[in-house]
Design an enzyme around this catalytic site. Structure first.
Site, short mmCIF file in Angstrom:
data_model
loop_
_atom_site.label_atom_id
_atom_site.label_comp_id
_atom_site.label_asym_id
_atom_site.label_seq_id
_atom_site.Cartn_x
_atom_site.Cartn_y
_atom_site.Cartn_z
N GLY A 286 22.45 -48.57 25.28
CA GLY A 286 23.10 -48.52 23.98
C GLY A 286 24.49 -49.13 23.97
N ASP B 142 32.10 -47.92 18.50
CA ASP B 142 32.16 -48.58 19.81
C ASP B 142 32.47 -50.06 19.65
OD1 ASP B 142 31.65 -46.32 21.32
OD2 ASP B 142 29.48 -46.64 21.36
N LYS C 141 21.91 -41.01 19.08
CA LYS C 141 22.54 -42.15 18.42
C LYS C 141 21.56 -43.01 17.61
CE LYS C 141 26.57 -42.94 21.38
NZ LYS C 141 27.32 -43.97 22.14
#
Length: 297
Positions: free
Chosen positions: A134, A107, A71
């Site tokens: 994260g 997200d 990511k």
């Protein structure tokens, strides 16, 4: 759905990826909407990440989700990165537009949308967060930009990691009202109790370790609180059960999982995902997988 020369490919890159429910979510959505797409999981080792991204372009793959450990590392290889993904420092969705790779962090959308109905209750009030990974970064970005918390208390075993997050968001968003605490009682008891929103961003309580808890007692929860667990398997964790028993409103990680997926779906296809139907089918899918003992995250 039949695969043919017109089928568009999307997917997931990460390592490992066998645990992921994203193929189920997206392929079910494609079937329900009649879209000629197929979602495939690609296990990509860190040393092969740059080649994998070149492969997206070369093969005309329309886009991918990105999971651990890529990511953060993926950002340097993208042509464009959305403002929220740049600030958070993580991308979980890539869109390939005629060879141009654009990174997004859905997200943020998933967390924000799932909390929207509680906005009046939690805005301008204290927030408590377990974890500093994260997921916590996306949660903190969403809270600062959408809910203006009175203060944010972060409890993490690695204090320096949590302090790094507070410095980062203080610099990029100008938010200063952070506190960092040890992940142990009794230091955090009062902060949990006084917070209107409590969020677990850690994997504690995830299958198969379903009896584990971020905190071992429920004396901190009460009516008027919203307690959110990003763990989605099991959908109703022991943590949420304790909070609900004390009168708190609870939110399962299923909500964020599906909503963030719906945003990826929209970015790739321009269409809306049938969220209610997907949620119902996913809840059915989770039960047999748990019985078979497969590893879920």
């Amino acid at each position: 759905m039949t695969i043919n020369a017109e089928t568009k490919i999307v997917g997931l890159i990460g390592h490992p990826i066998s645990h992921s429910f994203s193929p189920f979510i997206h392929n079910t959505a494609f079937e329900l909407t009649g879209l000629n797409y197929k979602y495939i999981a690609f296990d990509v080792l860190p040393e092969n990440l740059k080649d994998a991204l070149k492969g997206l372009v070369a093969l005309g793959i329309k886009g991918v989700n990105v999971t651990i450990p890529h990511k953060e590392a993926v950002i340097e290889s993208l042509d464009n990165v959305s403002p929220e993904a740049r600030i958070i420092g993580a991308v979980n969705t890539i869109v390939n537009e005629n060879g141009t790779l654009s990174g997004h962090n859905t997200d943020v959308y998933g967390f924000t949308e799932s909390l929207k109905k509680y906005k009046n209750l939690i805005s301008n009030t204290p927030v408590f967060i377990f974890g500093a990974g994260g997921s916590a970064r996306a949660v903190i970005y969403s809270l600062i930009t959408n809910f203006q918390p009175e203060r944010i208390v972060i409890a993490n075993r690695n204090i320096s990691r949590a302090e790094g997050i507070t410095r980062h968001f203080s610099q990029v968003l100008g938010y200063k009202d952070f506190e960092v605490k040890e992940f142990f009682l009794p230091e955090i008891a009062g902060d949990i109790k006084s917070s209107r929103l409590v969020v677990n961003t850690t994997p504690i309580g995830m299958y198969p370790n379903i009896n584990e808890l971020p905190v071992p007692v429920d004396d901190f929860f009460h009516d008027g609180q919203v307690v959110y667990d990003l763990v989605y398997n099991p959908p109703m964790t022991k943590f949420l059960k304790l909070a609900r028993r004390k009168g708190a409103e609870v939110i399962s990680g299923i909500e964020m999982l599906i909503l963030q997926a719906s945003k990826s779906f929209e970015l790739w296809t321009g269409k809306e995902m049938p969220i209610a139907e997907i949620k119902k089918l996913l809840l059915k899918e989770l039960k047999p997988r748990r019985k078979k003992g497969k590893n879920d995250t």
